[in-house]
Design a protein around this motif. Sequence first.
Motif, PDB file in Angstrom:
ATOM      1  N   LYS A   1      60.007  39.904  95.099  1.00 46.06           N
ATOM      2  CA  LYS A   1      59.782  41.242  94.565  1.00 46.06           C
ATOM      3  C   LYS A   1      61.002  42.121  94.787  1.00 46.06           C
ATOM      4  O   LYS A   1      61.723  41.987  95.778  1.00 46.06           O
ATOM      5  N   SER A   2      61.225  43.043  93.842  1.00 42.09           N
ATOM      6  CA  SER A   2      62.278  44.040  93.990  1.00 42.09           C
ATOM      7  C   SER A   2      61.803  45.327  93.329  1.00 42.09           C
ATOM      8  O   SER A   2      60.740  45.371  92.701  1.00 42.09           O
ATOM      9  N   ARG A   3      62.605  46.370  93.477  1.00 47.40           N
ATOM     10  CA  ARG A   3      62.258  47.661  92.901  1.00 47.40           C
ATOM     11  C   ARG A   3      63.536  48.410  92.567  1.00 47.40           C
ATOM     12  O   ARG A   3      64.453  48.506  93.386  1.00 47.40           O
ATOM     13  N   SER A   4      63.640  48.925  91.346  1.00 49.08           N
ATOM     14  CA  SER A   4      64.835  49.635  90.922  1.00 49.08           C
ATOM     15  C   SER A   4      64.861  51.032  91.517  1.00 49.08           C
ATOM     16  O   SER A   4      63.863  51.517  92.061  1.00 49.08           O
ATOM     17  N   TYR A   5      65.990  51.702  91.377  1.00 50.40           N
ATOM     18  CA  TYR A   5      66.119  53.027  91.990  1.00 50.40           C
ATOM     19  C   TYR A   5      65.236  54.063  91.316  1.00 50.40           C
ATOM     20  O   TYR A   5      64.972  55.121  91.904  1.00 50.40           O
ATOM     21  N   ILE A   6      64.739  53.798  90.103  1.00 48.12           N
ATOM     22  CA  ILE A   6      63.803  54.725  89.477  1.00 48.12           C
ATOM     23  C   ILE A   6      62.356  54.380  89.823  1.00 48.12           C
ATOM     24  O   ILE A   6      61.421  54.946  89.261  1.00 48.12           O
ATOM     25  N   GLY A   7      62.196  53.416  90.767  1.00 48.86           N
ATOM     26  CA  GLY A   7      60.870  53.101  91.278  1.00 48.86           C
ATOM     27  C   GLY A   7      60.124  52.034  90.516  1.00 48.86           C
ATOM     28  O   GLY A   7      58.923  51.838  90.749  1.00 48.86           O
ATOM     29  N   GLU A   8      60.793  51.300  89.647  1.00 52.01           N
ATOM     30  CA  GLU A   8      60.143  50.259  88.850  1.00 52.01           C
ATOM     31  C   GLU A   8      60.051  48.975  89.664  1.00 52.01           C
ATOM     32  O   GLU A   8      61.073  48.359  89.979  1.00 52.01           O
ATOM     33  N   GLU A   9      58.841  48.553  90.012  1.00 54.47           N
ATOM     34  CA  GLU A   9      58.642  47.325  90.775  1.00 54.47           C
ATOM     35  C   GLU A   9      58.504  46.142  89.830  1.00 54.47           C
ATOM     36  O   GLU A   9      57.918  46.261  88.748  1.00 54.47           O
ATOM     37  N   PHE A  10      59.034  44.990  90.252  1.00 56.64           N
ATOM     38  CA  PHE A  10      58.960  43.810  89.399  1.00 56.64           C
ATOM     39  C   PHE A  10      59.102  42.552  90.246  1.00 56.64           C
ATOM     40  O   PHE A  10      59.662  42.581  91.352  1.00 56.64           O
ATOM     41  N   ASP A  11      58.559  41.461  89.732  1.00 53.86           N
ATOM     42  CA  ASP A  11      58.731  40.142  90.323  1.00 53.86           C
ATOM     43  C   ASP A  11      59.865  39.422  89.607  1.00 53.86           C
ATOM     44  O   ASP A  11      60.093  39.623  88.403  1.00 53.86           O
ATOM     45  N   PHE A  12      60.548  38.561  90.322  1.00 56.23           N
ATOM     46  CA  PHE A  12      61.620  37.783  89.695  1.00 56.23           C
ATOM     47  C   PHE A  12      61.687  36.395  90.328  1.00 56.23           C
ATOM     48  O   PHE A  12      61.393  36.234  91.518  1.00 56.23           O
ATOM     49  N   PRO A  13      62.063  35.384  89.549  1.00 55.54           N
ATOM     50  CA  PRO A  13      62.234  34.040  90.108  1.00 55.54           C
ATOM     51  C   PRO A  13      63.485  33.994  90.975  1.00 55.54           C
ATOM     52  O   PRO A  13      64.497  34.613  90.641  1.00 55.54           O
ATOM     53  N   VAL A  14      63.431  33.265  92.068  1.00 53.53           N
ATOM     54  CA  VAL A  14      64.579  33.222  92.970  1.00 53.53           C
ATOM     55  C   VAL A  14      65.669  32.292  92.457  1.00 53.53           C
ATOM     56  O   VAL A  14      66.752  32.226  93.051  1.00 53.53           O
ATOM     57  N   LEU A  15      65.420  31.586  91.375  1.00 54.24           N
ATOM     58  CA  LEU A  15      66.439  30.757  90.736  1.00 54.24           C
ATOM     59  C   LEU A  15      66.682  31.253  89.320  1.00 54.24           C
ATOM     60  O   LEU A  15      65.765  31.740  88.653  1.00 54.24           O
ATOM     61  N   SER A  16      67.901  31.130  88.855  1.00 47.26           N
ATOM     62  CA  SER A  16      68.217  31.329  87.438  1.00 47.26           C
ATOM     63  C   SER A  16      69.143  30.199  87.010  1.00 47.26           C
ATOM     64  O   SER A  16      69.902  29.662  87.833  1.00 47.26           O
ATOM     65  N   ALA A  17      69.091  29.842  85.731  1.00 53.73           N
ATOM     66  CA  ALA A  17      69.853  28.688  85.272  1.00 53.73           C
ATOM     67  C   ALA A  17      70.153  28.812  83.784  1.00 53.73           C
ATOM     68  O   ALA A  17      69.379  29.416  83.032  1.00 53.73           O
ATOM     69  N   LEU A  18      71.263  28.232  83.364  1.00 58.56           N
ATOM     70  CA  LEU A  18      71.620  28.192  81.955  1.00 58.56           C
ATOM     71  C   LEU A  18      72.515  26.991  81.690  1.00 58.56           C
ATOM     72  O   LEU A  18      73.529  26.790  82.363  1.00 58.56           O
ATOM     73  N   CYS A  19      72.140  26.202  80.684  1.00 51.87           N
ATOM     74  CA  CYS A  19      72.920  25.042  80.258  1.00 51.87           C
ATOM     75  C   CYS A  19      73.760  25.434  79.048  1.00 51.87           C
ATOM     76  O   CYS A  19      73.336  26.252  78.222  1.00 51.87           O
ATOM     77  N   SER A  20      74.923  24.838  78.927  1.00 49.15           N
ATOM     78  CA  SER A  20      75.811  25.188  77.821  1.00 49.15           C
ATOM     79  C   SER A  20      76.747  24.020  77.526  1.00 49.15           C
ATOM     80  O   SER A  20      76.800  23.033  78.261  1.00 49.15           O
ATOM     81  N   GLU A  21      77.513  24.185  76.434  1.00 46.31           N
ATOM     82  CA  GLU A  21      78.478  23.165  76.052  1.00 46.31           C
ATOM     83  C   GLU A  21      79.753  23.822  75.558  1.00 46.31           C
ATOM     84  O   GLU A  21      79.717  24.789  74.795  1.00 46.31           O
ATOM     85  N   GLY A  22      80.882  23.315  76.014  1.00 48.54           N
ATOM     86  CA  GLY A  22      82.188  23.742  75.548  1.00 48.54           C
ATOM     87  C   GLY A  22      82.958  22.561  75.011  1.00 48.54           C
ATOM     88  O   GLY A  22      82.406  21.461  74.832  1.00 48.54           O
ATOM     89  N   LEU A  23      84.232  22.759  74.762  1.00 46.88           N
ATOM     90  CA  LEU A  23      85.040  21.678  74.203  1.00 46.88           C
ATOM     91  C   LEU A  23      85.157  20.499  75.147  1.00 46.88           C
ATOM     92  O   LEU A  23      85.369  19.368  74.717  1.00 46.88           O
ATOM     93  N   GLU A  24      85.000  20.750  76.449  1.00 48.95           N
ATOM     94  CA  GLU A  24      85.178  19.692  77.432  1.00 48.95           C
ATOM     95  C   GLU A  24      83.870  19.056  77.865  1.00 48.95           C
ATOM     96  O   GLU A  24      83.856  18.208  78.738  1.00 48.95           O
ATOM     97  N   GLY A  25      82.744  19.488  77.304  1.00 46.88           N
ATOM     98  CA  GLY A  25      81.482  18.859  77.653  1.00 46.88           C
ATOM     99  C   GLY A  25      80.393  19.853  77.996  1.00 46.88           C
ATOM    100  O   GLY A  25      80.515  21.050  77.775  1.00 46.88           O
ATOM    101  N   LYS A  26      79.322  19.320  78.570  1.00 51.89           N
ATOM    102  CA  LYS A  26      78.128  20.115  78.872  1.00 51.89           C
ATOM    103  C   LYS A  26      78.115  20.518  80.349  1.00 51.89           C
ATOM    104  O   LYS A  26      78.644  19.796  81.204  1.00 51.89           O
TER     105      LYS A  26
END
Length: 552
Positions: free
Chosen positions: A433-458
Amino acid sequence: MKRMIPVAGVIVVAILVGLGALVLARRQIQQGAASVPPGAPRLQPAEAGQPTIRCNSEVTGEREEIFSTALFMPQWVGTAHDDIAWETGYLDETAKALRSYFRDVSSPTLPRPYLRFGHQPTDGYIDSSGALRTGYHWKEALSGGQWSIDDYMAYVYKVEASPQVVVNFGTADAADAADLVAYSNGTDPDDPMVGLRRQRGHIEPYSVEVWEIGNEQYGHWEAGFYSYPDGSIGSRDPDAYIRRVNEFATKMRARSPSPIKLYAPLTNWELNSYPDAALRSIIANTAGNLDGYTIHYYPLPADGGAPEMWAGMSHLLGEKLKVLKQTIQESTSKPMEIAITEWAGSAFPTHMGRNWLTGLLMVDSYIAQAEQGISIANYFASATPRGVPGGYSFWLDGDPSRPAPTLTAARETARHLGPQLLETFLVGAPTAKSRSYIGEEFDFPVLSALCSEGLEGKNLVLVNRSLSPQVANIEIGFPVDGTIRITTLGATPQAESVGVRCSRYEAAQEFSIELAPFSATLLALGSGRDGIGALACGTGVEISQDLRTPVG
């Protein structure tokens, strides 16, 4: 990117295993398959009940030029910076280092990263005493004593960046902004601004493509918010803002013979600068003259500096961007870009740019920006004069010999976040859980991830937002041969340096990895990846086992 966040799995606290020295290996093809270099250890098998990240080969979007940055140039705001040796110190010292950065983060399939010229002092601002400080007047700067558009373009060429210019919306007028466009891009010899540029020795146009119509006009601190130079009501009135933006855009576009992109400030990143109806009216009535809108992202949690509260800010950014995109789509049928033309991993002045807390949130923010299709993102700032306090720099205290964690974070993420985004699933991550400075409370996953591909691979970029170790299962939905190179960045939140661990393993389709607390893990998936290895690897610097500080 698609995400599913079910019930959290059991977290296994363990020590990262299988650390090996970085061995730079060329791809070897034997009988149509890549061979595994001798000594590459095997990855650990998947563990039941752990969060799972899956990378598939389907392309879901394009990553734009989010590794751009901005100059911190406060010279024109008064006498406070008169003692800085701008030309012989700041500019000369930073040029080589910044050029190296732009080369490191550039992609051959995207424009050169942008170097933004302009920020709060451009429009002018309301100082702490309530007095109005006038903004940057580009014609006056040509006379000397201030950095001119010619000085800026010379620096852009020196550091091998793309130009991006903010015009004075708060204390100048549309005709003045149009003159700057003509001076920069014009070719008509009968145009006085073209003649002025040529008289000053710059025969060919600068061909500046990206322009911003003012800075943070939604903020009460900005000149122009309360009233415009002619005494009329300012940008706090949506209708007045609409009229003035359209006037600037029309006159600026008319003075450029080459295509230009025009962006205007829209709202702060938490989307509460204007009431919803007013925000939609601004979009509906300005989109026809613009190419996109700008927001700025300076996160600040409600409870001060606790890392646990900061950790969820990048997740909140992603959620706000989804809402903003939907609002724009509902307000106009014209496709509009969103640019984050100032941002940092944490708010100023105590955190910005100086520690690993900012560095980790920077990696995390790049994921959110890429997922949501941000067209340009300018980290604020790339450099500041030596000795100036605060974190407005990729280098500690403005010293190019002392890289801040943000520099390491940006360079390494850029090498592992390709232009093509791949379908990514994240299942079973624990939440916090976290809360922004304007008081907005929210849940968030403790992991984030993103897969991608460039000229040299994935690749896979993975962030552990938790101060506890995590275990994650990785599933690769496409063939992987040869080796998997894993680079881990980590330190304690307040550390001003970052540990880098480089390892290479035998390729596998399913495996588990242990994620150090508050760390970023970058995976290059498959053989032939010598060019994609982390820049900090292979330097001969021993990295401590717990990733807290470099040693040796």
